[in-house]
Every structure is written in C-alpha cells, then in structure tokens.
Design an enzyme around this catalytic site. Structure first.
Site, mmCIF file in Angstrom:
data_model
loop_
_atom_site.group_PDB
_atom_site.id
_atom_site.type_symbol
_atom_site.label_atom_id
_atom_site.label_comp_id
_atom_site.label_asym_id
_atom_site.label_seq_id
_atom_site.Cartn_x
_atom_site.Cartn_y
_atom_site.Cartn_z
ATOM 1 N N LYS A 53 52.915 -25.541 29.416
ATOM 2 C CA LYS A 53 53.647 -24.516 30.169
ATOM 3 C C LYS A 53 54.390 -23.583 29.212
ATOM 4 C CE LYS A 53 54.004 -27.395 34.268
ATOM 5 N NZ LYS A 53 54.761 -28.356 35.079
ATOM 6 N N GLN A 97 60.499 -31.104 35.189
ATOM 7 C CA GLN A 97 59.192 -31.763 35.181
ATOM 8 C C GLN A 97 59.283 -33.115 35.899
ATOM 9 O OE1 GLN A 97 56.230 -30.450 33.934
ATOM 10 N NE2 GLN A 97 55.320 -32.243 34.898
ATOM 11 N N ASP A 120 58.956 -23.705 41.191
ATOM 12 C CA ASP A 120 58.004 -24.732 41.642
ATOM 13 C C ASP A 120 57.905 -24.749 43.172
ATOM 14 O OD1 ASP A 120 56.567 -26.038 39.696
ATOM 15 O OD2 ASP A 120 58.131 -27.514 39.253
#
Ligand code: NDP
Length: 284
Positions: A53, A97, A120
């Site tokens: 990422k 994460q 997200d």
C-alpha cells in the site's frame, strides 16, 4: 481455458495512471493527498499488504505515513495516534491494517477513525451510508470488483449474483453494491445447506471465503462471470484463490486470476478513496 480473463494488474495500471494525474493536480493546488497507515503486530501477510500500500502511494504521488507498533502495545497509544491523525488537516485517509491482535477491540478502533478519513469504509457511519445507497467511501475490495465488472461491461441489472462469504470487509458490502446495481443477490456462508445449488444459478459468482480452490468447475454456471477474492497460501508457498481456476475457467465466460486479479484492484481503490478524500478537503 475458454473464459476471458480480467487482468487486475492491467486494469489497475490504467486506473492508477488517472489517479496519479488527479493526485498531481491536487499537489499543484497545494494539497498533497496523504494516507496514514497503522500496523499493529508482526503478522507477515499484514506487513506485506502495508508495504504494498505504501509503495503504491509513492508511485501515485500520494504521501504516506506509516506507524508500526509491536503486538503488545497499549491500545491507548494507538487510540491517541488515531486522534492525532484525525486532527491533522494534512492527512486525508487513515487505515488500520486488520486483523488487530485479539486484545484490541477492533470495532472500537475503526469507530475512532474520523468517518471523513475512513478510506477503508469500515466505520459504522460509512457502512450505514453504503446500506442507504449513498456511499461516502466504498470498501476497497468490493469497489475493485465493481470496477472489474464495469471494465467488461458485465450486465448487472436483473443478473443473479451469488456471493460466497458474508464478512463485513468483503461479502456484505459486495452484496450491497450488487443489489444497488440491480442484481438479485444471494449471500452464502458456512451454514448454507447446498452451496453448489446456489453457485450454479449465478450469472455473477463472487468467492470470498479463504478456502483454497473450494469452488470447482462443476459449481459454476456455463458462461458465468467468476470473481475470485480469496487469497490462500499453499504448502509450497504459492498463492491461490478460492476458485479452482483450472476447472472453473473451462466453464466460466469471464474469470479473474489469483494472483493478479482482485488483489491489485483493492490497493488501487484505496488510492482512489484517498484521492477522493483529499479532493473533498480541497473543495474540488
Ligand atoms: P472471513 O474469514 O472474514 O469470511 C469468510 C466467509 O466465508 C465467512 O462469511 C464464512 O462464513 C464463509 N465460509 C467459510 N467456510 C465456508 C464454506 N465452507 N462454505 C461457504 N462459506 C464459507 O474472510 P474475508 O471476507 O476477510 O476474506 C475472504 C478471503 O478473501 C480470504 O482469502 C482473504 O484473504 C481474501 N481477501 C482478499 C482481498 C483482496 O484484496 N483480494 C481483500 C480481503 C480479503 P461464516 O460467516 O458463516 O463464518
């Protein structure tokens, strides 16, 4: 193999070129898009995802901040860092994460992120907005799948869509997006009685389970579009999906590979959400 392949790397490359141009335009206006990534613990797969990422951000002209904490860190430290990032006007996206170590209340951590920076799309406020058909941020993996379907002009209106897996990250938001697009949606899970009965009816079949090659060709409707979200590591170290590619690709009309399918698209849509957040901040 008779199915056409959707190459997630190629599609990502073309989308990322457009995203890099948007990031450059923002930077010219004095707003460099910035994504903050928080990683807790040493899970090897998570470390690789975070590394990928951050690298993708760099290539697209998106600034990234990375905070890595040991698994035994006091959750208060992570909450304090999230508050700091929420308050920083130069940070447009914040991502924690997953999975987090068990000691953490993952839901509370996700809720601590400012919904305007929740790239997200996991914050309850953003989940609710998606449910109402007015998404602020679409969760990256299902967003990527929708882009893959769009790239091939797959007919969604009236199509039978079957999703295997009902997680908050993939299965449920995938169902909402396909429903909004006009599909008739069935969501299967570990308690589904006759999985193959459902999958064989699917014009669009999305597998998001985490079980290597569990969807075999005999479970696929001839000509169906098969999207394989699963990422499984085999004993020999190689990656494979939830779909048995060899048998399914002989039956399907369109199929995605693993690796090189949904995986790169997920990161691409993370960039898209981050740039979108920065554009909103800059007042487009
Ligand atoms: P979860 O473990 O959270 O969910 C798995 C789902 O599969 C659950 O809903 C579970 O049902 C269901 N399931 C388990 N066994 C069966 C079975 N035998 N038959 C039918 N359904 C079953 O996984 P995620 O959604 O987070 O991820 C799914 C896969 O996608 C993983 O391989 C993951 O690595 C991959 N992934 C890939 C991404 C990418 O970028 N390509 C991004 C995110 C995930 P129940 O709810 O009843 O337990």
């Amino acid at each position: 193999m008779s199915a056409q392949l959707i190459d997630g790397n190629a599609l990502s490359a073309s989308l990322r070129a457009g995203l890099a141009a948007r990031a450059a335009a923002l930077t010219e206006r004095g707003v460099t898009p910035c994504l903050a990534v928080i990683l807790v613990g040493e899970d090897p797969a998570s470390s690789v995802y975070v590394r990928n990422k951050v690298a993708a951000c760099e290539k697209a002209g998106v600034r990234s901040l990375k905070d890595v904490y040991p698994a035994e860190v006091d959750p208060a430290v992570v909450f304090a860092r999230i508050s700091e990032l929420n308050a920083d006007p130069d940070v447009h996206g914040i991502l924690v994460q997953l999975p987090l170590p068990r000691r953490f209340d993952a839901e509370a951590v996700l809720e601590a992120i400012d919904p305007e920076k929740d790239v997200d799309g996991f914050h309850a406020e953003n989940v609710g907005a998606l449910m109402q058909g007015k998404p602020r941020f679409i969760p990256c993996t299902p967003y990527g799948v929708m882009e893959m379907l769009k790239s091939r002009g797959v007919t969604l209106k009236g199509a039978e869509a079957v999703i295997v897996g009902r997680s908050n990250i993939v299965g449920k938001p995938m169902a909402m997006l396909l429903l909004a697009a006009g599909c008739t949606v069935t969501v299967c899970h570990s308690q589904t009685r006759d999985l193959a009965f459902h999958t064989r009816r699917a014009d669009i079949l999305v597998a998001a389970v985490g079980r290597a090659r569990m969807i075999t060709g005999d479970m696929v409707k001839p000509g169906a579009t098969v999207i394989d979200v699963g990422i499984n590591r085999l004993p020999d170290g190689k990656l494979c999906g939830d779909v048995d590619f060899a048998s399914a690709s002989a039956v399907a009309g369109i199929i995605t590979p693993v690796p090189g399918g949904v995986g790169p698209m997920t990161i691409t849509m993370l960039l898209a959400n981050t740039i979108e957040a920065a554009e909103r901040r800059a007042g487009r």
